[in-house]
Design an enzyme around this catalytic site. Structure first.
Site, PDB file in Angstrom:
ATOM      1  N   SER A   1       3.418  14.206 101.265  1.00  0.00           N
ATOM      2  CA  SER A   1       2.248  15.083 101.126  1.00  0.00           C
ATOM      3  C   SER A   1       2.640  16.516 100.762  1.00  0.00           C
ATOM      4  O   SER A   1       3.580  17.082 101.330  1.00  0.00           O
ATOM      5  CB  SER A   1       1.454  15.105 102.433  1.00  0.00           C
ATOM      6  OG  SER A   1       0.429  16.073 102.340  1.00  0.00           O
TER       7      SER A   1
ATOM      8  N   SER B   1       0.342  18.854 101.109  1.00  0.00           N
ATOM      9  CA  SER B   1      -0.676  19.667 101.788  1.00  0.00           C
ATOM     10  C   SER B   1      -0.083  20.813 102.609  1.00  0.00           C
ATOM     11  O   SER B   1      -0.642  21.926 102.586  1.00  0.00           O
ATOM     12  CB  SER B   1      -1.565  18.778 102.663  1.00  0.00           C
ATOM     13  OG  SER B   1      -2.314  17.919 101.830  1.00  0.00           O
TER      14      SER B   1
ATOM     15  N   THR C   1      -5.542  11.397 105.533  1.00  0.00           N
ATOM     16  CA  THR C   1      -5.293  10.685 104.288  1.00  0.00           C
ATOM     17  C   THR C   1      -5.031   9.212 104.574  1.00  0.00           C
ATOM     18  O   THR C   1      -5.204   8.756 105.718  1.00  0.00           O
ATOM     19  CB  THR C   1      -4.155  11.391 103.501  1.00  0.00           C
ATOM     20  OG1 THR C   1      -4.039  10.774 102.226  1.00  0.00           O
ATOM     21  CG2 THR C   1      -2.825  11.346 104.223  1.00  0.00           C
TER      22      THR C   1
ATOM     23  N   LYS D   1      -8.927   7.409 106.625  1.00  0.00           N
ATOM     24  CA  LYS D   1     -10.206   8.078 106.336  1.00  0.00           C
ATOM     25  C   LYS D   1     -11.409   7.396 106.988  1.00  0.00           C
ATOM     26  O   LYS D   1     -12.280   8.077 107.546  1.00  0.00           O
ATOM     27  CB  LYS D   1     -10.408   8.229 104.824  1.00  0.00           C
ATOM     28  CG  LYS D   1      -9.457   9.264 104.214  1.00  0.00           C
ATOM     29  CD  LYS D   1      -9.713   9.445 102.727  1.00  0.00           C
ATOM     30  CE  LYS D   1      -8.671  10.373 102.125  1.00  0.00           C
ATOM     31  NZ  LYS D   1      -8.904  10.627 100.694  1.00  0.00           N
TER      32      LYS D   1
ATOM     33  N   ASP E   1     -13.186  15.517  99.015  1.00  0.00           N
ATOM     34  CA  ASP E   1     -12.573  14.949  97.805  1.00  0.00           C
ATOM     35  C   ASP E   1     -13.469  15.111  96.579  1.00  0.00           C
ATOM     36  O   ASP E   1     -13.004  15.488  95.496  1.00  0.00           O
ATOM     37  CB  ASP E   1     -12.278  13.450  97.992  1.00  0.00           C
ATOM     38  CG  ASP E   1     -11.031  13.202  98.833  1.00  0.00           C
ATOM     39  OD1 ASP E   1     -10.203  14.122  98.949  1.00  0.00           O
ATOM     40  OD2 ASP E   1     -10.891  12.082  99.363  1.00  0.00           O
TER      41      ASP E   1
ATOM     42  N   ALA F   1     -12.365   1.085  93.778  1.00  0.00           N
ATOM     43  CA  ALA F   1     -13.545   1.116  94.658  1.00  0.00           C
ATOM     44  C   ALA F   1     -13.124   1.340  96.106  1.00  0.00           C
ATOM     45  O   ALA F   1     -13.726   0.793  97.030  1.00  0.00           O
ATOM     46  CB  ALA F   1     -14.332  -0.181  94.505  1.00  0.00           C
TER      47      ALA F   1
ATOM     48  N   LEU G   1      -6.415  10.302  89.616  1.00  0.00           N
ATOM     49  CA  LEU G   1      -6.490  11.040  90.886  1.00  0.00           C
ATOM     50  C   LEU G   1      -5.111  11.171  91.523  1.00  0.00           C
ATOM     51  O   LEU G   1      -4.893  12.036  92.374  1.00  0.00           O
ATOM     52  CB  LEU G   1      -7.456  10.347  91.869  1.00  0.00           C
ATOM     53  CG  LEU G   1      -8.933  10.721  91.736  1.00  0.00           C
ATOM     54  CD1 LEU G   1      -9.498  10.325  90.391  1.00  0.00           C
ATOM     55  CD2 LEU G   1      -9.757  10.080  92.853  1.00  0.00           C
TER      56      LEU G   1
ATOM     57  N   TYR H   1      -1.063  12.035  91.759  1.00  0.00           N
ATOM     58  CA  TYR H   1      -0.317  13.192  91.279  1.00  0.00           C
ATOM     59  C   TYR H   1       1.164  12.933  91.493  1.00  0.00           C
ATOM     60  O   TYR H   1       1.567  12.267  92.442  1.00  0.00           O
ATOM     61  CB  TYR H   1      -0.765  14.474  92.002  1.00  0.00           C
ATOM     62  CG  TYR H   1      -1.006  14.278  93.476  1.00  0.00           C
ATOM     63  CD1 TYR H   1       0.027  14.416  94.383  1.00  0.00           C
ATOM     64  CD2 TYR H   1      -2.265  13.908  93.941  1.00  0.00           C
ATOM     65  CE1 TYR H   1      -0.182  14.212  95.734  1.00  0.00           C
ATOM     66  CE2 TYR H   1      -2.484  13.687  95.292  1.00  0.00           C
ATOM     67  CZ  TYR H   1      -1.444  13.848  96.180  1.00  0.00           C
ATOM     68  OH  TYR H   1      -1.657  13.623  97.507  1.00  0.00           O
TER      69      TYR H   1
ATOM     70  N   GLY I   1      -3.967  14.401  89.081  1.00  0.00           N
ATOM     71  CA  GLY I   1      -4.888  14.864  90.125  1.00  0.00           C
ATOM     72  C   GLY I   1      -4.447  16.082  90.919  1.00  0.00           C
ATOM     73  O   GLY I   1      -4.968  16.314  92.019  1.00  0.00           O
TER      74      GLY I   1
HETATM   75  P1  NAP Z   1      -7.686   2.802  98.780  1.00  0.00           P
HETATM   76  O1  NAP Z   1      -8.868   3.093  99.611  1.00  0.00           O
HETATM   77  O2  NAP Z   1      -6.512   2.098  99.374  1.00  0.00           O
HETATM   78  O3  NAP Z   1      -8.226   1.970  97.498  1.00  0.00           O
HETATM   79  C1  NAP Z   1      -7.318   1.420  96.612  1.00  0.00           C
HETATM   80  C2  NAP Z   1      -8.042   0.956  95.337  1.00  0.00           C
HETATM   81  O4  NAP Z   1      -7.033   0.731  94.336  1.00  0.00           O
HETATM   82  C3  NAP Z   1      -8.821  -0.338  95.481  1.00  0.00           C
HETATM   83  O5  NAP Z   1      -9.956  -0.260  94.650  1.00  0.00           O
HETATM   84  C4  NAP Z   1      -7.824  -1.373  94.955  1.00  0.00           C
HETATM   85  O6  NAP Z   1      -8.449  -2.515  94.389  1.00  0.00           O
HETATM   86  C5  NAP Z   1      -7.173  -0.599  93.846  1.00  0.00           C
HETATM   87  N1  NAP Z   1      -5.838  -1.052  93.482  1.00  0.00           N
HETATM   88  C6  NAP Z   1      -4.702  -1.007  94.234  1.00  0.00           C
HETATM   89  N2  NAP Z   1      -3.648  -1.463  93.524  1.00  0.00           N
HETATM   90  C7  NAP Z   1      -4.138  -1.803  92.299  1.00  0.00           C
HETATM   91  C8  NAP Z   1      -3.541  -2.327  91.116  1.00  0.00           C
HETATM   92  N3  NAP Z   1      -2.222  -2.595  91.042  1.00  0.00           N
HETATM   93  N4  NAP Z   1      -4.326  -2.552  90.037  1.00  0.00           N
HETATM   94  C9  NAP Z   1      -5.644  -2.274  90.084  1.00  0.00           C
HETATM   95  N5  NAP Z   1      -6.290  -1.786  91.173  1.00  0.00           N
HETATM   96  C10 NAP Z   1      -5.518  -1.542  92.273  1.00  0.00           C
HETATM   97  O7  NAP Z   1      -7.073   4.160  98.157  1.00  0.00           O
HETATM   98  P2  NAP Z   1      -7.846   5.534  97.922  1.00  0.00           P
HETATM   99  O8  NAP Z   1      -7.839   6.346  99.147  1.00  0.00           O
HETATM  100  O9  NAP Z   1      -9.144   5.218  97.277  1.00  0.00           O
HETATM  101  O10 NAP Z   1      -6.854   6.285  96.894  1.00  0.00           O
HETATM  102  C11 NAP Z   1      -6.798   5.896  95.536  1.00  0.00           C
HETATM  103  C12 NAP Z   1      -5.962   6.885  94.743  1.00  0.00           C
HETATM  104  O11 NAP Z   1      -6.575   8.174  94.742  1.00  0.00           O
HETATM  105  C13 NAP Z   1      -4.538   7.105  95.270  1.00  0.00           C
HETATM  106  O12 NAP Z   1      -3.658   7.212  94.154  1.00  0.00           O
HETATM  107  C14 NAP Z   1      -4.629   8.437  95.981  1.00  0.00           C
HETATM  108  O13 NAP Z   1      -3.392   9.127  96.023  1.00  0.00           O
HETATM  109  C15 NAP Z   1      -5.604   9.162  95.076  1.00  0.00           C
HETATM  110  N6  NAP Z   1      -6.302  10.303  95.722  1.00  0.00           N
HETATM  111  C16 NAP Z   1      -6.058  11.543  95.229  1.00  0.00           C
HETATM  112  C17 NAP Z   1      -6.701  12.642  95.784  1.00  0.00           C
HETATM  113  C18 NAP Z   1      -6.423  14.007  95.221  1.00  0.00           C
HETATM  114  O14 NAP Z   1      -6.757  14.993  95.882  1.00  0.00           O
HETATM  115  N7  NAP Z   1      -5.875  14.115  94.013  1.00  0.00           N
HETATM  116  C19 NAP Z   1      -7.594  12.466  96.848  1.00  0.00           C
HETATM  117  C20 NAP Z   1      -7.841  11.169  97.329  1.00  0.00           C
HETATM  118  C21 NAP Z   1      -7.177  10.088  96.751  1.00  0.00           C
HETATM  119  P3  NAP Z   1      -8.838  -3.819  95.286  1.00  0.00           P
HETATM  120  O15 NAP Z   1     -10.150  -3.481  95.961  1.00  0.00           O
HETATM  121  O16 NAP Z   1      -8.932  -4.911  94.289  1.00  0.00           O
HETATM  122  O17 NAP Z   1      -7.695  -3.999  96.280  1.00  0.00           O
END
Ligand code: NAP
Length: 283
Positions: free
Chosen positions: A22, A24, A69, A73, A110, A136, A223, A225, A247
């Site tokens: 992180s 942060s 994180t 969440k 977010d 999703a 999203l 980074y 991101g």
């Molecule tokens: P999450 O709740 O664990 O959700 C993961 C998602 O990714 C699900 O939709 C999952 O699909 C999909 N997925 C995982 N591996 C995959 C693959 N190989 N191919 C296609 N789909 C895949 O994670 P999250 O919290 O939403 O975070 C998602 C991303 O956003 C991360 O990279 C995180 O670092 C980033 N993020 C960035 C910020 C920022 O401030 N820049 C803030 C929040 C999050 P299924 O449902 O099919 O498993």
């Protein structure tokens, strides 16, 4: 894990697992230095089973606020005594703060962070545009409502597991028109903006979507980074996308929203984004 109380400086931190990567603490350290706020900000690597005990100990020891994180969440949303409307709709909390009466408020910054990065930092409009979100999970839940509020022409969520995209889309039906589908059912013509909110980048992969979604005017935003372009962004540029953004700006902007909630002071995000850009290009 036990967290020591320190009375002299207000304590903040980020709780996650894993969380060692992180940025942060660095970002909040820059915010604190810039604004003259006296505070500490630490990393807390906490297993899911220990989340409630650790966070309870943090706040009863005088802690003022936490970022939350992956994977905590949803647990943070259950932990908070009250939720802001944007956390309520997202059903995911990335910021916990102590209220004046001692209760714990849960917020989700977010979506505000993403929208501010897209519009203010990158000059990308949402109004009247066709916007596709890949993924999703928790991040998608946080960004759908703020995007809908800006009036896109179309907002679609596509996910590897199609049902999950449909469920998330249906849960925002009161706010605006948003559809959910699997990767194979995405409308196969170029989108104006494609947001990769999957966790695929974290494992070095990319969502398996058709190149038909990318056109010469398409802007892609991941999203995730890191110091390098993600596989999704490299692929999108190879398919002719007009722009590709990591991101980092969202990370800084969502942190600034948390900082404002905690301290009532809005830091200068541009200066911090520039510092991170210099650090990335020199690493
Ligand atoms: P999450 O709740 O664990 O959700 C993961 C998602 O990714 C699900 O939709 C999952 O699909 C999909 N997925 C995982 N591996 C995959 C693959 N190989 N191919 C296609 N789909 C895949 O994670 P999250 O919290 O939403 O975070 C998602 C991303 O956003 C991360 O990279 C995180 O670092 C980033 N993020 C960035 C910020 C920022 O401030 N820049 C803030 C929040 C999050 P299924 O449902 O099919 O498993």
């Amino acid at each position: 894990m036990t967290i020591e109380s320190r009375d002299d400086v207000d304590q903040y931190g980020v709780v996650g697992h894993p969380v060692a990567h992180s940025r942060s603490p660095f970002i909040h350290g820059l915010f604190a230095r810039q604004t003259g706020e006296r505070m500490t900000y630490r990393l807390y690597d906490v297993q899911p089973d220990d989340f409630v005990t650790t966070v309870t100990g943090f706040f009863s020891g005088g802690g003022r606020g936490l970022n939350v994180t992956i994977p905590h969440k949803p647990a943070a949303a259950a932990f908070a005594h009250t939720l802001t409307p944007r956390a309520e709709v997202a059903r995911a909390v990335n910021t916990l703060a102590v209220e004046p009466d001692g209760s714990i408020l849960g917020d989700n910054t977010d979506g505000a962070g993403l929208v501010r990065d897209l519009r203010s930092n990158l000059g990308i409009a949402i109004e009247g545009r066709r916007v596709l979100i890949l993924g999703a999970g928790g991040a998608t839940r946080g960004i759908v409502a703020p995007l809908l509020e800006l009036g896109p022409a179309t907002l679609a969520i596509a996910n590897r597991t199609a049902d999950r995209a449909r469920v998330v889309a249906a849960s925002f039906a009161d706010i605006g028109a948003v559809t959910g589908c699997g990767f194979n059912d995405i409308e196969g013509r170029p989108w104006d903006l494609v947001l990769n909110a999957t966790a695929a980048s974290l494992g070095g992969g990319r969502p398996d979507v058709s190149p038909a979604v990318i056109g010469k005017s398409t802007i892609c935003y991941d999203l995730a980074y890191g110091t390098e372009l993600t596989p999704f962004l490299s692929w999108a540029l190879a398919e002719g996308a007009a722009g590709a953004h990591l991101g980092w700006g969202m990370l800084v902007e969502q942190a600034a929203e948390s900082f404002y909630l905690w301290r009532g002071v809005r830091p200068d995000t541009r200066a911090v984004i520039d510092v991170l850009k210099d650090w990335r290009t020199s690493s």
